[in-house]
Design a protein around this motif. Sequence first.
Motif, mmCIF file in Angstrom:
data_model
loop_
_atom_site.group_PDB
_atom_site.id
_atom_site.type_symbol
_atom_site.label_atom_id
_atom_site.label_comp_id
_atom_site.label_asym_id
_atom_site.label_seq_id
_atom_site.Cartn_x
_atom_site.Cartn_y
_atom_site.Cartn_z
ATOM 1 N N ILE A 33 41.441 29.701 38.641
ATOM 2 C CA ILE A 33 41.092 29.958 40.052
ATOM 3 C C ILE A 33 41.171 31.453 40.358
ATOM 4 O O ILE A 33 41.742 32.222 39.586
ATOM 5 C CB ILE A 33 42.038 29.206 41.035
ATOM 6 C CG1 ILE A 33 43.491 29.666 40.849
ATOM 7 C CG2 ILE A 33 41.897 27.706 40.904
ATOM 8 C CD1 ILE A 33 44.406 29.249 41.972
ATOM 9 N N CYS A 34 40.622 31.821 41.514
ATOM 10 C CA CYS A 34 40.707 33.208 41.998
ATOM 11 C C CYS A 34 42.149 33.497 42.426
ATOM 12 O O CYS A 34 42.807 32.645 43.032
ATOM 13 C CB CYS A 34 39.762 33.381 43.186
ATOM 14 S SG CYS A 34 39.898 34.998 43.964
ATOM 15 N N HIS A 35 42.606 34.712 42.127
ATOM 16 C CA HIS A 35 43.998 35.039 42.479
ATOM 17 C C HIS A 35 44.262 35.089 43.986
ATOM 18 O O HIS A 35 45.415 35.087 44.397
ATOM 19 C CB HIS A 35 44.489 36.309 41.781
ATOM 20 C CG HIS A 35 43.529 37.436 41.703
ATOM 21 N ND1 HIS A 35 43.451 38.272 40.619
ATOM 22 C CD2 HIS A 35 42.586 37.887 42.569
ATOM 23 C CE1 HIS A 35 42.518 39.197 40.815
ATOM 24 N NE2 HIS A 35 41.987 38.974 41.986
ATOM 25 N N MET A 51 46.738 32.742 36.374
ATOM 26 C CA MET A 51 45.402 32.338 36.843
ATOM 27 C C MET A 51 44.358 33.347 36.374
ATOM 28 O O MET A 51 44.677 34.502 36.094
ATOM 29 C CB MET A 51 45.371 32.185 38.360
ATOM 30 C CG MET A 51 45.592 33.446 39.120
ATOM 31 S SD MET A 51 46.503 33.185 40.660
ATOM 32 C CE MET A 51 48.155 32.893 40.105
ATOM 33 N N ASP A 52 43.134 32.890 36.309
ATOM 34 C CA ASP A 52 41.994 33.753 35.986
ATOM 35 C C ASP A 52 40.741 33.003 36.452
ATOM 36 O O ASP A 52 40.689 31.773 36.374
ATOM 37 C CB ASP A 52 41.919 34.007 34.473
ATOM 38 C CG ASP A 52 41.079 35.244 34.147
ATOM 39 O OD1 ASP A 52 41.653 36.240 33.666
ATOM 40 O OD2 ASP A 52 39.846 35.220 34.378
ATOM 41 N N LEU A 74 43.847 44.732 36.474
ATOM 42 C CA LEU A 74 42.486 44.698 37.019
ATOM 43 C C LEU A 74 41.456 45.153 35.992
ATOM 44 O O LEU A 74 41.747 45.956 35.111
ATOM 45 C CB LEU A 74 42.403 45.599 38.265
ATOM 46 C CG LEU A 74 43.390 45.269 39.404
ATOM 47 C CD1 LEU A 74 43.162 46.224 40.577
ATOM 48 C CD2 LEU A 74 43.267 43.825 39.856
ATOM 49 N N THR A 92 38.395 40.465 46.792
ATOM 50 C CA THR A 92 39.352 39.406 46.429
ATOM 51 C C THR A 92 40.702 39.994 46.018
ATOM 52 O O THR A 92 41.739 39.364 46.211
ATOM 53 C CB THR A 92 38.789 38.506 45.307
ATOM 54 O OG1 THR A 92 38.102 39.301 44.355
ATOM 55 C CG2 THR A 92 37.875 37.434 45.849
ATOM 56 N N CYS A 129 45.195 36.520 33.983
ATOM 57 C CA CYS A 129 45.685 36.155 32.629
ATOM 58 C C CYS A 129 44.930 36.819 31.493
ATOM 59 O O CYS A 129 45.530 37.213 30.487
ATOM 60 C CB CYS A 129 45.556 34.657 32.417
ATOM 61 S SG CYS A 129 46.769 33.730 33.278
ATOM 62 N N ALA A 174 48.481 37.248 37.840
ATOM 63 C CA ALA A 174 47.293 37.029 38.671
ATOM 64 C C ALA A 174 45.993 37.222 37.906
ATOM 65 O O ALA A 174 44.922 36.885 38.421
ATOM 66 C CB ALA A 174 47.337 37.965 39.873
ATOM 67 N N THR A 195 37.340 42.293 38.330
ATOM 68 C CA THR A 195 38.024 42.142 39.610
ATOM 69 C C THR A 195 37.317 43.039 40.629
ATOM 70 O O THR A 195 36.846 44.120 40.266
ATOM 71 C CB THR A 195 39.497 42.558 39.469
ATOM 72 O OG1 THR A 195 39.555 43.828 38.807
ATOM 73 C CG2 THR A 195 40.290 41.542 38.673
ATOM 74 N N GLY A 206 46.064 36.749 27.800
ATOM 75 C CA GLY A 206 47.425 36.203 27.778
ATOM 76 C C GLY A 206 48.535 37.133 27.337
ATOM 77 O O GLY A 206 49.689 36.703 27.221
ATOM 78 N N ASN A 207 48.212 38.415 27.119
ATOM 79 C CA ASN A 207 49.274 39.335 26.670
ATOM 80 C C ASN A 207 50.370 39.494 27.725
ATOM 81 O O ASN A 207 51.558 39.472 27.405
ATOM 82 C CB ASN A 207 48.684 40.712 26.330
ATOM 83 C CG ASN A 207 47.649 40.601 25.230
ATOM 84 O OD1 ASN A 207 47.953 40.185 24.126
ATOM 85 N ND2 ASN A 207 46.410 40.941 25.550
HETATM 86 C C1 SAM Z 1 41.939 43.297 32.298
HETATM 87 S S1 SAM Z 1 41.759 41.573 32.206
HETATM 88 C C2 SAM Z 1 43.407 40.989 32.191
HETATM 89 C C3 SAM Z 1 44.141 41.205 30.896
HETATM 90 C C4 SAM Z 1 45.330 40.296 30.712
HETATM 91 N N1 SAM Z 1 46.357 40.478 31.711
HETATM 92 C C5 SAM Z 1 45.911 40.336 29.327
HETATM 93 O O1 SAM Z 1 47.120 40.579 29.178
HETATM 94 O O2 SAM Z 1 45.166 40.090 28.370
HETATM 95 C C6 SAM Z 1 41.243 41.156 33.837
HETATM 96 C C7 SAM Z 1 41.015 39.689 34.067
HETATM 97 O O3 SAM Z 1 40.881 39.465 35.465
HETATM 98 C C8 SAM Z 1 40.060 38.330 35.625
HETATM 99 N N2 SAM Z 1 39.596 38.253 37.013
HETATM 100 C C9 SAM Z 1 38.557 38.894 37.602
HETATM 101 N N3 SAM Z 1 38.482 38.560 38.906
HETATM 102 C C10 SAM Z 1 39.494 37.681 39.141
HETATM 103 C C11 SAM Z 1 39.911 36.948 40.291
HETATM 104 N N4 SAM Z 1 39.283 37.098 41.470
HETATM 105 N N5 SAM Z 1 40.961 36.109 40.171
HETATM 106 C C12 SAM Z 1 41.597 35.959 38.977
HETATM 107 N N6 SAM Z 1 41.236 36.609 37.856
HETATM 108 C C13 SAM Z 1 40.187 37.468 37.934
HETATM 109 C C14 SAM Z 1 38.971 38.535 34.607
HETATM 110 O O4 SAM Z 1 38.302 37.339 34.324
HETATM 111 C C15 SAM Z 1 39.763 39.122 33.419
HETATM 112 O O5 SAM Z 1 40.080 38.120 32.499
#
Ligand code: SAM
Length: 254
Positions: A119-121, A88-89, A141, A157, A63, A61, A153, A66-67
Amino acid sequence: MPRQQRCLSVASAQLAGPVVAPGAGVDEAVAGFVTGKRKATEVAHAVWRSIVQKGDTVVDATCGNGNDTFALLKMVADESGRGRVYGMDIQDTAIDSTSSFLKMAVDSREMELVKLFPICHSRMEEIVPKDSPVRLVAFNLGYLPGGDKTIVTVPKTTELALQAASRIVSSGGLISVLVYIGHLGGRAQLSFVESFAPSMSFDTWMSCKFEMIHRPVAPLPVLIHAQEVITVFGVCKGEIAQHKRQAMGSQSKK
Ligand SMILES: C[S@@+](CC[C@H](N)C(=O)[O-])C[C@H]1O[C@@H](n2cnc3c(N)ncnc32)[C@H](O)[C@@H]1O
Protein backbone atom coordinates in the motif's frame (compact mmCIF):
# COMPACT_ATOMS: atom_id res chain seq x y z
CA MET A 1 -0.50 13.03 17.74
CA PRO A 2 -1.75 15.62 20.26
CA ARG A 3 0.98 17.03 22.49
CA GLN A 4 -0.76 15.86 25.68
CA GLN A 5 -0.80 12.25 24.47
CA ARG A 6 2.93 12.35 23.86
CA CYS A 7 3.66 13.58 27.39
CA LEU A 8 5.84 11.23 29.40
CA SER A 9 5.76 11.30 33.18
CA VAL A 10 9.09 11.44 35.00
CA ALA A 11 8.06 8.45 37.10
CA SER A 12 7.09 6.25 34.18
CA ALA A 13 10.24 7.24 32.28
CA GLN A 14 12.33 6.10 35.25
CA LEU A 15 10.43 2.84 35.60
CA ALA A 16 10.76 2.12 31.89
CA GLY A 17 14.52 2.69 31.95
CA PRO A 18 16.39 5.03 29.62
CA VAL A 19 14.26 6.04 26.63
CA VAL A 20 17.35 6.47 24.44
CA ALA A 21 19.73 3.49 24.35
CA PRO A 22 23.49 4.11 24.43
CA GLY A 23 24.44 5.73 21.13
CA ALA A 24 26.58 2.81 19.87
CA GLY A 25 28.03 3.59 16.49
CA VAL A 26 26.65 7.11 15.92
CA ASP A 27 29.99 8.86 16.55
CA GLU A 28 31.80 6.46 14.28
CA ALA A 29 29.17 6.65 11.53
CA VAL A 30 29.10 10.46 11.56
CA ALA A 31 32.92 10.69 11.62
CA GLY A 32 33.04 8.19 8.74
CA PHE A 33 30.43 10.17 6.78
CA VAL A 34 32.41 13.39 7.23
CA THR A 35 35.57 11.71 5.90
CA GLY A 36 33.69 10.08 3.01
CA LYS A 37 34.16 6.54 4.37
CA ARG A 38 30.60 5.85 5.45
CA LYS A 39 27.36 6.07 3.51
CA ALA A 40 24.24 8.05 4.34
CA THR A 41 22.38 4.80 5.08
CA GLU A 42 25.01 3.91 7.68
CA VAL A 43 24.51 7.26 9.41
CA ALA A 44 20.74 6.75 9.39
CA HIS A 45 21.02 3.17 10.70
CA ALA A 46 23.42 4.22 13.47
CA VAL A 47 21.00 6.92 14.63
CA TRP A 48 18.10 4.42 14.48
CA ARG A 49 20.09 1.98 16.62
CA SER A 50 20.65 4.70 19.23
CA ILE A 51 16.89 5.30 19.54
CA VAL A 52 15.15 1.99 18.77
CA GLN A 53 14.97 -0.63 21.52
CA LYS A 54 14.23 -4.33 21.58
CA GLY A 55 10.48 -4.90 21.62
CA ASP A 56 9.66 -1.60 19.87
CA THR A 57 7.18 -1.08 17.07
CA VAL A 58 8.73 0.56 14.00
CA VAL A 59 7.58 1.35 10.45
CA ASP A 60 9.45 0.98 7.17
CA ALA A 61 7.47 3.29 4.87
CA THR A 62 9.39 2.28 1.71
CA CYS A 63 10.45 -1.39 1.87
CA GLY A 64 12.05 -1.61 -1.57
CA ASN A 65 14.41 -4.59 -1.48
CA GLY A 66 14.14 -4.97 2.29
CA ASN A 67 17.55 -3.76 3.46
CA ASP A 68 16.05 -1.24 5.88
CA THR A 69 13.31 -3.67 6.94
CA PHE A 70 16.01 -6.22 7.80
CA ALA A 71 18.06 -3.64 9.76
CA LEU A 72 14.95 -2.56 11.68
CA LEU A 73 13.95 -6.14 12.42
CA LYS A 74 17.35 -6.84 13.97
CA MET A 75 16.91 -3.75 16.19
CA VAL A 76 13.48 -4.73 17.59
CA ALA A 77 13.56 -8.54 17.68
CA ASP A 78 14.19 -10.27 20.98
CA GLU A 79 13.19 -13.42 22.85
CA SER A 80 9.93 -11.87 24.09
CA GLY A 81 8.60 -11.60 20.52
CA ARG A 82 7.13 -8.15 21.25
CA GLY A 83 8.93 -6.15 18.55
CA ARG A 84 7.11 -5.37 15.30
CA VAL A 85 8.16 -4.00 11.92
CA TYR A 86 5.31 -2.73 9.74
CA GLY A 87 6.58 -2.41 6.19
CA MET A 88 4.89 -1.07 3.07
CA ASP A 89 5.60 -0.30 -0.57
CA ILE A 90 3.32 0.60 -3.48
CA GLN A 91 4.96 -2.04 -5.69
CA ASP A 92 4.12 -5.74 -5.30
CA THR A 93 7.59 -6.54 -6.68
CA ALA A 94 9.17 -4.61 -3.80
CA ILE A 95 7.04 -6.45 -1.21
CA ASP A 96 8.00 -9.78 -2.84
CA SER A 97 11.67 -8.77 -2.92
CA THR A 98 11.61 -7.79 0.78
CA SER A 99 9.78 -10.95 1.73
CA SER A 100 12.22 -13.21 -0.19
CA PHE A 101 15.22 -11.44 1.30
CA LEU A 102 13.90 -11.76 4.85
CA LYS A 103 13.00 -15.43 4.38
CA MET A 104 16.64 -16.07 3.50
CA ALA A 105 18.17 -13.80 6.12
CA VAL A 106 16.12 -14.34 9.29
CA ASP A 107 14.57 -17.26 11.12
CA SER A 108 10.84 -18.00 11.22
CA ARG A 109 10.48 -16.54 14.74
CA GLU A 110 11.84 -13.17 13.54
CA MET A 111 9.82 -13.39 10.31
CA GLU A 112 6.65 -13.47 12.44
CA LEU A 113 7.47 -9.98 13.70
CA VAL A 114 7.35 -8.41 10.23
CA LYS A 115 4.06 -7.37 8.62
CA LEU A 116 4.29 -6.31 4.98
CA PHE A 117 1.60 -4.41 3.04
CA PRO A 118 1.41 -3.47 -0.66
CA ILE A 119 0.00 0.00 0.00
CA CYS A 120 0.91 3.69 -0.21
CA HIS A 121 2.71 4.95 2.89
CA SER A 122 0.11 7.71 3.29
CA ARG A 123 -2.11 4.89 4.65
CA MET A 124 0.27 3.74 7.41
CA GLU A 125 -2.21 4.55 10.18
CA GLU A 126 -4.56 1.89 8.77
CA ILE A 127 -2.08 -0.90 9.44
CA VAL A 128 -0.29 0.07 12.65
CA PRO A 129 -2.43 -0.88 15.67
CA LYS A 130 -3.69 2.22 17.48
CA ASP A 131 -2.42 0.97 20.85
CA SER A 132 1.18 0.47 19.60
CA PRO A 133 3.44 3.46 20.23
CA VAL A 134 5.76 3.76 17.24
CA ARG A 135 9.44 4.50 17.93
CA LEU A 136 10.57 5.08 14.36
CA VAL A 137 9.16 5.66 10.90
CA ALA A 138 11.79 5.27 8.18
CA PHE A 139 11.48 6.61 4.62
CA ASN A 140 14.00 5.86 1.88
CA LEU A 141 12.76 8.05 -0.96
CA GLY A 142 13.34 7.41 -4.64
CA TYR A 143 12.94 4.37 -6.94
CA LEU A 144 13.32 0.64 -6.36
CA PRO A 145 16.97 -0.28 -7.04
CA GLY A 146 16.96 -2.82 -9.88
CA GLY A 147 13.30 -2.05 -10.58
CA ASP A 148 11.21 0.40 -12.61
CA LYS A 149 12.95 3.77 -12.27
CA THR A 150 9.82 5.66 -13.31
CA ILE A 151 7.99 4.59 -10.13
CA VAL A 152 9.31 6.99 -7.52
CA THR A 153 8.11 8.58 -4.32
CA VAL A 154 6.42 11.93 -5.00
CA PRO A 155 5.99 14.99 -2.74
CA LYS A 156 2.16 14.77 -2.62
CA THR A 157 2.00 11.31 -1.01
CA THR A 158 5.25 11.86 0.91
CA GLU A 159 3.56 14.86 2.55
CA LEU A 160 0.52 12.81 3.59
CA ALA A 161 2.82 10.04 4.83
CA LEU A 162 5.01 12.41 6.84
CA GLN A 163 1.88 13.89 8.40
CA ALA A 164 0.69 10.38 9.28
CA ALA A 165 4.14 9.54 10.69
CA SER A 166 4.08 12.65 12.87
CA ARG A 167 0.75 11.48 14.34
CA ILE A 168 1.95 7.97 15.24
CA VAL A 169 5.55 8.51 16.36
CA SER A 170 5.76 8.55 20.14
CA SER A 171 7.65 10.97 22.36
CA GLY A 172 11.41 10.33 22.01
CA GLY A 173 10.90 8.65 18.63
CA LEU A 174 12.16 9.52 15.18
CA ILE A 175 11.05 10.11 11.61
CA SER A 176 13.99 9.30 9.35
CA VAL A 177 13.96 10.37 5.70
CA LEU A 178 16.76 9.35 3.38
CA VAL A 179 16.46 11.54 0.28
CA TYR A 180 18.09 10.49 -3.01
CA ILE A 181 18.52 13.49 -5.27
CA GLY A 182 20.38 12.06 -8.29
CA HIS A 183 17.22 11.03 -10.18
CA LEU A 184 14.50 13.01 -11.95
CA GLY A 185 12.31 14.62 -9.28
CA GLY A 186 14.86 13.97 -6.52
CA ARG A 187 15.57 17.67 -5.93
CA ALA A 188 11.85 18.42 -5.68
CA GLN A 189 11.57 15.74 -2.99
CA LEU A 190 14.44 17.30 -1.07
CA SER A 191 12.92 20.80 -1.33
CA PHE A 192 9.66 19.41 -0.07
CA VAL A 193 11.23 17.60 2.93
CA GLU A 194 13.30 20.71 3.74
CA SER A 195 10.13 22.80 3.88
CA PHE A 196 8.06 20.17 5.69
CA ALA A 197 10.40 19.68 8.68
CA PRO A 198 10.43 23.31 9.88
CA SER A 199 6.63 23.46 9.49
CA MET A 200 6.36 21.06 12.45
CA SER A 201 5.98 22.51 15.94
CA PHE A 202 9.29 23.74 17.40
CA ASP A 203 8.00 22.75 20.88
CA THR A 204 7.80 19.07 20.02
CA TRP A 205 10.11 18.39 17.07
CA MET A 206 13.82 18.79 16.32
CA SER A 207 15.19 18.21 12.84
CA CYS A 208 18.52 18.13 11.02
CA LYS A 209 19.98 17.03 7.69
CA PHE A 210 23.41 15.67 6.74
CA GLU A 211 24.64 17.11 3.47
CA MET A 212 27.87 16.32 1.56
CA ILE A 213 28.88 19.62 -0.04
CA HIS A 214 31.59 17.98 -2.18
CA ARG A 215 29.19 15.30 -3.46
CA PRO A 216 26.20 17.29 -4.64
CA VAL A 217 24.11 14.26 -5.69
CA ALA A 218 24.85 12.10 -2.63
CA PRO A 219 21.75 11.04 -0.65
CA LEU A 220 20.89 13.09 2.42
CA PRO A 221 19.59 11.73 5.72
CA VAL A 222 16.99 14.09 7.23
CA LEU A 223 16.17 13.20 10.83
CA ILE A 224 13.12 14.54 12.66
CA HIS A 225 13.06 13.76 16.38
CA ALA A 226 9.94 13.86 18.56
CA GLN A 227 11.16 15.69 21.62
CA GLU A 228 10.38 14.16 24.97
CA VAL A 229 7.81 16.20 26.85
CA ILE A 230 8.33 15.69 30.58
CA THR A 231 5.35 15.99 32.93
CA VAL A 232 5.50 16.93 36.59
CA PHE A 233 2.37 15.87 38.53
CA GLY A 234 0.55 15.36 35.24
CA VAL A 235 1.36 18.78 33.82
CA CYS A 236 3.69 19.23 30.86
CA LYS A 237 6.88 21.14 31.76
CA GLY A 238 6.28 23.51 28.86
CA GLU A 239 2.87 24.35 30.29
CA ILE A 240 4.34 24.98 33.76
CA ALA A 241 6.80 27.45 32.25
CA GLN A 242 3.91 29.11 30.40
CA HIS A 243 1.82 29.37 33.62
CA LYS A 244 4.84 30.92 35.39
CA ARG A 245 5.31 33.44 32.60
CA GLN A 246 1.60 34.31 32.71
CA ALA A 247 1.67 34.61 36.52
CA MET A 248 4.74 36.85 36.41
CA GLY A 249 3.11 38.93 33.70
CA SER A 250 -0.08 39.45 35.73
CA GLN A 251 1.96 40.32 38.89
CA SER A 252 4.05 42.94 37.11
CA LYS A 253 0.82 44.58 35.83
CA LYS A 254 -0.47 45.03 39.42
C1 SAM B 1 14.76 3.81 -2.55
S1 SAM B 1 13.56 2.55 -2.57
C2 SAM B 1 13.57 1.95 -0.93
C3 SAM B 1 14.77 1.10 -0.58
C4 SAM B 1 14.55 0.20 0.61
N1 SAM B 1 14.27 0.92 1.83
C5 SAM B 1 15.64 -0.81 0.81
O1 SAM B 1 16.22 -0.88 1.91
O2 SAM B 1 15.91 -1.57 -0.13
C6 SAM B 1 12.05 3.46 -2.61
C7 SAM B 1 10.81 2.62 -2.61
O3 SAM B 1 9.69 3.46 -2.36
C8 SAM B 1 8.58 2.87 -2.99
N2 SAM B 1 7.48 3.85 -3.07
C9 SAM B 1 7.28 4.83 -3.99
N3 SAM B 1 6.17 5.52 -3.69
C10 SAM B 1 5.65 4.96 -2.57
C11 SAM B 1 4.47 5.20 -1.80
N4 SAM B 1 3.64 6.21 -2.11
N5 SAM B 1 4.23 4.41 -0.73
C12 SAM B 1 5.07 3.40 -0.41
N6 SAM B 1 6.18 3.10 -1.11
C13 SAM B 1 6.47 3.88 -2.19
C14 SAM B 1 9.12 2.42 -4.32
O4 SAM B 1 8.30 1.46 -4.91
C15 SAM B 1 10.52 1.91 -3.93
O5 SAM B 1 10.50 0.52 -3.75
